[in-house]
Design an enzyme around this catalytic site. Structure first.
Site, PDB file in Angstrom:
ATOM      1  N   ARG A 263      -8.859  45.212  11.256  1.00 20.29           N
ATOM      2  CA  ARG A 263      -9.792  45.832  10.223  1.00 20.29           C
ATOM      3  C   ARG A 263      -8.745  47.108   9.699  1.00 20.29           C
ATOM      4  O   ARG A 263      -8.285  47.956  10.683  1.00 20.29           O
ATOM      5  CB  ARG A 263     -11.066  46.234  10.869  1.00 20.29           C
ATOM      6  CG  ARG A 263     -12.032  45.202  11.328  1.00 20.29           C
ATOM      7  CD  ARG A 263     -13.316  45.363  11.913  1.00 20.29           C
ATOM      8  NE  ARG A 263     -14.053  44.179  12.021  1.00 20.29           N
ATOM      9  CZ  ARG A 263     -15.113  44.013  12.498  1.00 20.29           C
ATOM     10  NH1 ARG A 263     -15.845  45.404  12.630  1.00 20.29           N
ATOM     11  NH2 ARG A 263     -15.731  43.016  12.668  1.00 20.29           N
ATOM     12  N   ARG A 278     -12.184  52.926  18.072  1.00 17.53           N
ATOM     13  CA  ARG A 278     -12.171  52.391  16.750  1.00 17.53           C
ATOM     14  C   ARG A 278     -10.800  51.948  16.373  1.00 17.53           C
ATOM     15  O   ARG A 278      -9.448  52.759  16.420  1.00 17.53           O
ATOM     16  CB  ARG A 278     -12.349  53.321  15.628  1.00 17.53           C
ATOM     17  CG  ARG A 278     -12.512  52.728  14.282  1.00 17.53           C
ATOM     18  CD  ARG A 278     -13.089  53.732  13.086  1.00 17.53           C
ATOM     19  NE  ARG A 278     -14.503  54.073  13.465  1.00 17.53           N
ATOM     20  CZ  ARG A 278     -15.876  53.475  12.948  1.00 17.53           C
ATOM     21  NH1 ARG A 278     -15.291  52.364  12.428  1.00 17.53           N
ATOM     22  NH2 ARG A 278     -16.812  53.925  13.253  1.00 17.53           N
ATOM     23  N   GLU A 350     -21.374  50.652  19.542  1.00 16.12           N
ATOM     24  CA  GLU A 350     -21.885  49.554  18.961  1.00 16.12           C
ATOM     25  C   GLU A 350     -20.839  48.427  19.440  1.00 16.12           C
ATOM     26  O   GLU A 350     -19.546  48.422  19.427  1.00 16.12           O
ATOM     27  CB  GLU A 350     -21.762  49.361  17.422  1.00 16.12           C
ATOM     28  CG  GLU A 350     -22.329  48.147  16.871  1.00 16.12           C
ATOM     29  CD  GLU A 350     -21.840  47.856  15.510  1.00 16.12           C
ATOM     30  OE1 GLU A 350     -21.824  48.990  14.731  1.00 16.12           O
ATOM     31  OE2 GLU A 350     -21.376  46.646  14.792  1.00 16.12           O
ATOM     32  N   SER A 353     -23.205  43.120  16.794  1.00 16.21           N
ATOM     33  CA  SER A 353     -24.132  43.277  15.726  1.00 16.21           C
ATOM     34  C   SER A 353     -24.773  41.793  15.413  1.00 16.21           C
ATOM     35  O   SER A 353     -23.967  41.005  14.969  1.00 16.21           O
ATOM     36  CB  SER A 353     -23.153  43.687  14.550  1.00 16.21           C
ATOM     37  OG  SER A 353     -23.998  44.626  13.382  1.00 16.21           O
ATOM     38  N   ARG A 392     -14.596  48.167  23.264  1.00 11.59           N
ATOM     39  CA  ARG A 392     -15.545  49.223  23.579  1.00 11.59           C
ATOM     40  C   ARG A 392     -16.280  48.944  24.929  1.00 11.59           C
ATOM     41  O   ARG A 392     -16.793  49.677  25.563  1.00 11.59           O
ATOM     42  CB  ARG A 392     -16.634  49.440  22.620  1.00 11.59           C
ATOM     43  CG  ARG A 392     -16.265  49.906  21.208  1.00 11.59           C
ATOM     44  CD  ARG A 392     -17.004  49.844  20.055  1.00 11.59           C
ATOM     45  NE  ARG A 392     -16.418  50.521  18.994  1.00 11.59           N
ATOM     46  CZ  ARG A 392     -16.984  50.767  17.704  1.00 11.59           C
ATOM     47  NH1 ARG A 392     -18.048  49.953  17.562  1.00 11.59           N
ATOM     48  NH2 ARG A 392     -16.293  50.835  16.588  1.00 11.59           N
TER      49      ARG A 392
END
Length: 424
Positions: A263, A278, A350, A353, A392
């Site tokens: 990403r 991130r 997070e 999802s 994470r």
RNA sequence: GGAGCGAUGGCCGAGAGGCUGAAGGCACCGGUUUGCUAAACCGGCAUACGGGUUUACGCCUGUAUCGAGGGUUCGAAUCCCUCUCGCUCCGCCA
């Protein structure tokens, strides 16, 4: 993508859905425009088809006359005139359809009835599990990782840039352990079929799951080939059945896959960028389910539970959020975020999802099933979620299971995979 | 990377400018026959987008679709071009 009939017949519901997302200002005018284009399109189709029917009749007449060795000039001329008219109307029709398709491809999905309206401040904590560790006196994962030789952030930055990490020693092995642990859990206990998929896909696949056209700038693209690096295994796995008609008795289909995820995080510079929070590249195990419309809600809950189980086995406290409409991804009708607590950074992160897309992706990618042998095919519903994202989880593991002597306790479930009880 | 061959309905496969939405077979669905099953026989069986009609399941009708896009032609599954994918051979290579 929406059925054009939704724009035509249920525009009020569509506008209300955009309102709940807080996007009516953006999409309201586009819905109006789409309705106009739809009317233009149908008028043009009628005009074209009328002429094509007439041309077909004239061509038949040409064939008949030529066979009878008679003069067909009159019908050849008529046919030619009609052909010119058709070409002209079709030029306009193509422009209308191009614009209409562009709008349909960008309109977000309608969220489910139980999704709260509003932005992320309206998210609802559905449940939580475990007890977050007090944040006092605990170290952030980058300090632990560096001290134990698990992470090499500077060299990741050197060879690729910021947002790329190097795992070393037990840290590298921990990545491998997470992969095997999660894949084993989902295949042996949750009934998923293991897949291993390409990590570069074409434009059609990216459009099928909804990354394109909206997130062009979020994707890494190759210079010499029309390929994109996948931002999630959702893309190749969901597109596995693009253009196919599945047997109803094969549903639900449950697939899991490991992949790296790429990403660009173009709009996120400076936000939560320390350590593993991130990254431009992270790894994860993905869960994807294909099912009938009637079972989709239950299948979504089921998949969310499968993702939660990973955190329970890793003994990490987490909470489940129902995202408000404005925080729900454009393709999704309902999303649960799984957030794990990371006491070293004092944040909920997070790590999954879990989304129910309804037929939104299936319509784009044309993934259908035939309910019974003589019935027409209809779109499947697709559901996916991470199960889970490693980076994470890695951060939370180090922070939550750190001990006073600077070591990290390895949760029971991971020990067979990592080969040690304590990282020191 | 080079050369050649190929892509037709859920599947296999015929088709070589108008008689083809597409022969034939398999699968599937309905029926007849039949202790049951099977077999045999009869019939049905693509999708999309428009228009008409119906309370509705539908029904009628037009157009398009033979890998994708473009071209030639009054007319293309069929001829030409480009692309994608597959197969075979050669080269290179983890």
């Amino acid at each position: 993508m929406h059925d054009i009939r939704v724009v035509r017949d249920e525009a009020d519901a569509l506008r209300a859905a955009m309102q709940r997302r807080g996007k009516l200002d953006t999409f309201g005018p586009r819905i109006d425009r789409a309705q106009l284009l739809d009317r233009e399109r149908r008028a043009a189709i009628q005009a074209v088809e009328e002429r094509k029917a007439a041309r077909n009749v004239a061509s038949q007449e040409v064939a008949r006359l030529k066979k009878a060795k008679e003069n067909a000039d009159e019908f050849v001329a008529r046919s030619r005139t009609l052909g010119d008219e058709i070409a002209e109307i079709e030029t306009g029709l193509t422009a209308t359809e191009t614009e209409l398709d562009a709008i349909l491809l960008e309109l977000p999905n309608m969220t489910a009835a139980d999704v709260p309206a509003g932005d992320e401040s309206a998210n609802i904590v559905m449940r939580s599990w475990g007890t977050p560790r007090p944040v006092d006196g605990v170290k952030p994962h980058w300090e632990i990782g560096e001290a134990l030789g698990l992470l090499d952030l500077p060299r990741g930055a050197k060879i690729s840039g910021s947002g790329f990490v190097v795992y070393r020693g037990v840290g590298a092995r921990l990545q491998r352990a997470l992969m095997n642990f999660m894949l084993d859990l989902h295949t042996t206990e949750h009934g998923y079929s293991e897949t291993w998929v390409p990590q570069f896909v074409n434009r059609a696949s990216m459009t099928g799951t909804g990354q394109l056209p909206k997130f062009e700038e979020e994707l890494y693209a190759l210079r010499d080939d029309a390929l994109y690096a996948v931002p999630t295994a959702e893309v190749p796995v969901t597109n596995l059945f693009a253009g196919e008609i599945l047997d109803a008795d094969r549903l639900p289909i449950a697939l899991t896959a490991f992949s790296a995820c790429f990403r660009r995080e173009a709009g996120a510079a400076g936000k939560d960028t320390r350590g593993l929070l991130r990254l431009h590249q992270f790894e994860k195990v993905e869960l994807v389910r294909f099912c009938t419309p009637e079972t989709a809600m239950a299948q979504h809950e089921l998949l969310t539970g499968h993702a939660e189980m990973v955190l329970q086995r890793l003994e990490l406290p987490y909470r489940v959020l129902l995202l408000a409409a404005g925080d729900t991804g454009a393709a999704s009708s309902k999303t649960y975020d799984l957030e794990v607590f990371a006491p070293g950074v004092g944040k909920w992160l997070e790590v999954s999802s879990c989304s129910n897309f309804g037929d939104f992706q299936a319509r784009r990618a044309s993934i259908r099933f035939r309910p019974t042998p003589n019935e027409k095919p209809q779109f499947v519903h697709t559901i996916n979620g991470s199960g889970l994202a490693f980076a994470r989880v890695f951060a939370s593991l180090l922070e939550h299971h750190q001990t006073a002597d600077g070591s990290v306790r390895v949760p029971e479930a991971l020990r067979p995979y990592l080969g040690v009880d304590v990282i020191r």
